[in-house]
Write a protein that holds these residues in place. Structure first.
Motif, PDB file in Angstrom:
ATOM      1  N   ASP A  27       1.257  -3.906   7.356  1.00 36.74           N
ATOM      2  CA  ASP A  27       0.541  -2.678   7.686  1.00 36.74           C
ATOM      3  C   ASP A  27       0.558  -1.750   6.475  1.00 36.74           C
ATOM      4  O   ASP A  27       1.574  -1.129   6.163  1.00 36.74           O
ATOM      5  CB  ASP A  27       1.211  -2.008   8.891  1.00 36.74           C
ATOM      6  CG  ASP A  27       0.422  -0.823   9.428  1.00 36.74           C
ATOM      7  OD1 ASP A  27      -0.260  -0.152   8.626  1.00 36.74           O
ATOM      8  OD2 ASP A  27       0.497  -0.562  10.638  1.00 36.74           O
ATOM      9  N   ASP A  52      -0.843   1.138   6.004  1.00 37.40           N
ATOM     10  CA  ASP A  52      -0.625   2.546   6.327  1.00 37.40           C
ATOM     11  C   ASP A  52       0.863   2.840   6.514  1.00 37.40           C
ATOM     12  O   ASP A  52       1.361   3.890   6.084  1.00 37.40           O
ATOM     13  CB  ASP A  52      -1.396   2.928   7.594  1.00 37.40           C
ATOM     14  CG  ASP A  52      -2.899   2.960   7.373  1.00 37.40           C
ATOM     15  OD1 ASP A  52      -3.323   3.126   6.208  1.00 37.40           O
ATOM     16  OD2 ASP A  52      -3.651   2.805   8.358  1.00 37.40           O
ATOM     17  N   THR A  53       1.583   1.907   7.150  1.00 35.36           N
ATOM     18  CA  THR A  53       3.023   2.075   7.322  1.00 35.36           C
ATOM     19  C   THR A  53       3.716   2.126   5.968  1.00 35.36           C
ATOM     20  O   THR A  53       4.566   2.992   5.717  1.00 35.36           O
ATOM     21  CB  THR A  53       3.607   0.915   8.157  1.00 35.36           C
ATOM     22  OG1 THR A  53       3.102   0.991   9.486  1.00 35.36           O
ATOM     23  CG2 THR A  53       5.124   0.982   8.199  1.00 35.36           C
ATOM     24  N   ARG A  65       2.423   2.881   3.013  1.00 34.95           N
ATOM     25  CA  ARG A  65       2.055   4.088   2.271  1.00 34.95           C
ATOM     26  C   ARG A  65       2.783   5.317   2.813  1.00 34.95           C
ATOM     27  O   ARG A  65       3.134   6.227   2.061  1.00 34.95           O
ATOM     28  CB  ARG A  65       0.537   4.304   2.342  1.00 34.95           C
ATOM     29  CG  ARG A  65      -0.270   3.345   1.467  1.00 34.95           C
ATOM     30  CD  ARG A  65      -1.743   3.755   1.397  1.00 34.95           C
ATOM     31  NE  ARG A  65      -2.472   2.901   0.459  1.00 34.95           N
ATOM     32  CZ  ARG A  65      -3.162   1.818   0.792  1.00 34.95           C
ATOM     33  NH1 ARG A  65      -3.204   1.453   2.090  1.00 34.95           N
ATOM     34  NH2 ARG A  65      -3.777   1.104  -0.115  1.00 34.95           N
TER      35      ARG A  65
END
Length: 225
Positions: free
Chosen positions: A188, A190-191, A193
């Motif tokens: 993931d 987004d996780t 980042r």
């Protein structure tokens, strides 16, 4: 913690009394600093989970070594199993002790563990009767309550219902803010980042790249892997 040229080899059966070697990890090296959150990326089968097992002491590397001054490392992962015939309560105590926490301390923390998992009605039932989501809740609560020096997370944040995912993410973020050393394996972006300071890219069992989050993720996504 310094990981130096780690390699892990598995035996694969190739018929009756025949086998071959498969190097899940060939040459992985990196440092993880105190209080850092390091993300690990790579396609399936490149050795990410094997790396976490080496770091946690579950398996020994076939070559290379790890230099560490930490006392305890906890592996929170979907592939970390329980003793199926034991209750959730007994598994919590046993797993905590395997991570270096005394039985007395784990017994004292059971109320918090049970409260977090919301398994009050099932905690004394054998784990073989638990759903996958219930086991994931218990694994997470045990790893968090054992308060390790280094917390290793293997694709665990996306498990369970929306409420549990939110609660577990909040706990991880609070640990990061409190100077906890964390290593996260995830697909993931987004996780990664949102939580990490640096990213390690593992490719074909080797360190492909390690560096700032945006730089490594850009190269990874550009590669099409």
């Amino acid at each position: 913690m310094r990981v130096c040229n780690i390699g892990v080899c598995y035996k694969q059966k190739r018929g009756f009394m025949r086998s071959s070697e498969y190097w899940a990890l060939k040459n992985v090296s990196f440092d993880i600093f105190h209080g850092e959150t390091l993300g690990v990326i790579g396609r399936n089968g490149v050795g990410k989970s094997s790396l976490l097992k080496v770091l946690a002491g579950v398996i020994k590397p076939d070559r290379g070594h790890i230099e560490t001054m930490v006392d305890s490392v906890a592996l929170l992962g979907l592939q970390v199993g329980f003793k199926q015939t034991l209750s959730g309560r007994d598994n919590a105590i046993m797993n905590g002790m395997m991570q270096g926490v005394s039985r007395t301390v784990m017994e004292e923390k059971l109320t918090e563990i049970i409260g977090f998992t919301e398994l009050e009605g099932f905690i004394d039932q054998p784990v073989c009767n638990y759903s996958a989501g219930m086991r994931a809740r218990l694994r997470f609560a045990i790893a968090i309550q054992s308060d390790p020096d280094v917390l290793l997370i293997d694709e665990a944040l996306g498990v369970g219902d929306a409420g549990f995912r939110k609660k577990s993410a909040e706990v991880i973020k609070s640990r990061i803010a409190s100077d906890q050393t964390v290593l996260i394996v995830s697909h993931d972006m987004d996780t990664l980042r949102g939580l990490c300071q640096r990213i390690l890219w593992v490719d074909q069992g080797e360190t492909r790249m390690i560096g700032p989050v945006d730089e490594v993720l850009y190269q990874y996504e550009s590669s099409g892997r």
